[in-house]
Design a protein around this motif. Structure first.
Motif, PDB file in Angstrom:
ATOM      1  N   ARG A 245       0.857  -1.178   0.000  1.00 39.49           N
ATOM      2  CA  ARG A 245       0.000   0.000   0.000  1.00 39.49           C
ATOM      3  C   ARG A 245       0.897   1.233   0.000  1.00 39.49           C
ATOM      4  O   ARG A 245       1.696   1.418   0.914  1.00 39.49           O
ATOM      5  CB  ARG A 245      -0.922   0.004   1.219  1.00 39.49           C
ATOM      6  N   TRP A 257      -3.374   6.281   7.542  1.00 37.62           N
ATOM      7  CA  TRP A 257      -3.521   4.836   7.382  1.00 37.62           C
ATOM      8  C   TRP A 257      -3.887   4.210   8.733  1.00 37.62           C
ATOM      9  O   TRP A 257      -3.250   4.508   9.748  1.00 37.62           O
ATOM     10  CB  TRP A 257      -2.230   4.200   6.904  1.00 37.62           C
ATOM     11  N   ASN A 271       4.105  -0.602   3.483  1.00 34.52           N
ATOM     12  CA  ASN A 271       3.267   0.598   3.503  1.00 34.52           C
ATOM     13  C   ASN A 271       4.202   1.815   3.428  1.00 34.52           C
ATOM     14  O   ASN A 271       4.914   2.113   4.377  1.00 34.52           O
ATOM     15  CB  ASN A 271       2.422   0.637   4.766  1.00 34.52           C
ATOM     16  N   SER A 284       0.650   6.765   9.879  1.00 33.97           N
ATOM     17  CA  SER A 284       0.471   5.344   9.586  1.00 33.97           C
ATOM     18  C   SER A 284       0.451   4.547  10.877  1.00 33.97           C
ATOM     19  O   SER A 284       1.435   4.523  11.623  1.00 33.97           O
ATOM     20  CB  SER A 284       1.601   4.839   8.676  1.00 33.97           C
ATOM     21  N   THR A 300       7.010  -0.187   7.324  1.00 33.32           N
ATOM     22  CA  THR A 300       6.310   1.085   7.180  1.00 33.32           C
ATOM     23  C   THR A 300       7.345   2.172   6.924  1.00 33.32           C
ATOM     24  O   THR A 300       8.287   2.331   7.702  1.00 33.32           O
ATOM     25  CB  THR A 300       5.502   1.426   8.444  1.00 33.32           C
TER      26      THR A 300
END
Length: 433
Positions: A245, A257, A271, A284, A300
């Motif tokens: 993503r 997110w 991500n 996030s 992330t």
């Protein structure tokens, strides 16, 4: 149309797939270009996790046309995610990559918002889709799984919000997998200047046979746009999952997110948010529960290009049995991104002696006039917290349960649909017990 897919993949099959879907020529050619790259590209890098022997390429690939006449036909696990009996406007349900149910409000259509499955978007909004598909966020030739995805994607959603439009109610999509066919899902969410939208997705699979999920989401927030992206992934034990993503944010735009990784099989999750514009913002939050012998690698990353950009990362994981959970948190500030702020926190809670958890904070700073910080911890339930709750008459198991729920609460509370929030709580409860 079913084929046992083993490298190399046939161009004739991809042409047939594209023709069956009625796709425009540009998309057919992109599929074929990606197919040519699959054999030569490496797998994506998953720091501290060896994924070379994971099954990403041996699967069935199939197109189906399935419909649902009424929400009453849904399994109870999916009914719990929707308010059966209500209007359920702005809801899509896709079963095995096929659009099975759609309910879209008249107001949304009047505003010029596009909310449809990716197959319909390719036929009805081909030029607009071409502008964003594998161009702004993810490139088709980044690695083997991106190329494979581009060649064979067979499901997903396209959301486009025009300038100055505020979508007041969340858009919800449920991706339901109950066949032996692999899921190749592509999601695109675009919010143009000064617009806003909240999107919530659920992935569910019930069969535990060996299978593959390959998911890519591209999220584009224009200047002063605001996107809330919530997701709960709950794939069964036999699924090997790759999910990427990725977001791009313009001047003073925002992407938030809220991701729940509740899979029972091996998972690689990426991500990444690129803060391109000045004053751009990304937040996030990810929670995960690992159990059994599964392995999860969750990366992330927030990359700062714009001045005065701000990025916050929060990762919380619970690991039990013999499972392994790796958190890689990366905050990168590029040269020229002055006055930016990169913060991150990763914490792993281990519930057994055989469990393994890693929290790896990384800061890459190429600019002087910035702020940055990180925190990371791996450990067991705090005995002081446990003692406090037990001293109030709460049994030990119940006290542990309350601590775990509190530990994962930061993401659960971010989900914009109450039924999805309740379902995530239920999944967490089931997995930790």
């Amino acid at each position: 149309m079913t084929v046992e897919t083993k490298l190399p993949y046939g161009s004739e099959y991809v042409r047939q797939l594209s023709t069956t879907l009625g796709e425009p020529e540009w998309l057919r050619e992109l599929r074929l270009k990606a197919l040519e790259k699959v054999d030569t590209l490496p797998l994506p890098k998953a720091d501290k996790t060896k994924i070379d022997n994971w099954n990403f390429t041996n699967f069935q690939h199939e197109l189906k046309n399935e419909t649902i006449e009424s929400l009453e036909q849904l399994p109870e696990e999916i009914k719990a995610l929707v308010n059966v009996g209500a209007n359920n406007q702005n809801l899509l349900i896709q079963k095995n990559g096929s659009l099975a149910y759609a309910s879209i409000s008249e107001e949304l259509t009047k505003q010029g918002v596009i909310f449809t499955d990716i197959k319909t978007a390719a036929v009805q909004h081909g030029e607009l889709l071409q502008k964003y598909f594998m161009t702004k966020a993810v490139k088709y030739d980044e690695h083997k799984l991106a190329a494979l995805h581009t060649a064979l994607f067979n499901g997903g959603t396209f959301i486009y919000v025009p300038k100055n439009v505020e979508v007041k109610e969340p858009l919800q999509v449920i991706y339901w997998q109950d066949s032996d066919s692999a899921l190749f899902n592509h999601v695109i969410v675009v919010a143009e200047d000064n617009s806003s939208v909240a999107y919530i997705e659920n992935y569910l699979s019930f069969a535990e046979q060996e299978n593959v999920a390959n998911i890519i989401a591209e999220v584009i927030a224009g200047p002063n746009a605001n996107i809330h992206y919530g997701a709960v992934d709950h794939f069964a034990k036999g699924m090997t999952v790759y999910v990427n993503r990725r977001g791009v944010v313009g001047n003073n735009g925002r992407i938030e997110w809220a991701l729940g990784q509740m899979n029972d099989g091996n998972t690689v999750s990426e991500n990444t948010t690129n803060l391109i514009g000045d004053g751009s913002y990304a937040d996030s939050k990810t929670v995960t529960v690992c159990r059994g012998k599964q392995k999860q690698n969750i990366t992330t990353k927030i990359i700062h290009f714009g001045k005065h950009s701000e990025g916050n990362i929060l990762n919380h994981g619970v690991v039990k049995d013999e499972a392994t959970n790796i958190f890689n948190g990366i905050g990168k500030i590029e040269h020229g991104a002055t006055k930016s702020n990169a913060e991150q926190t990763s914490r792993v809670l281990m519930l057994s002696g055989q469990a393994r958890g890693d929290a790896n904070p990384i800061l890459l700073i190429d600019e002087d006039d910035v702020m940055a910080g990180h925190a990371a911890s791996v450990g067991r339930i705090d005995p002081t917290q446990l003692y406090y709750l037990m001293s109030r008459g709460i049994p030990k198991k119940e006290a542990e349960r309350l601590i775990i729920h509190g530990f994962l609460k930061p993401v659960v509370n971010e989900l914009a649909i109450e039924n999805v929030k309740n379902q995530l709580i239920e999944v967490i409860e089931r997995k930790v017990r």
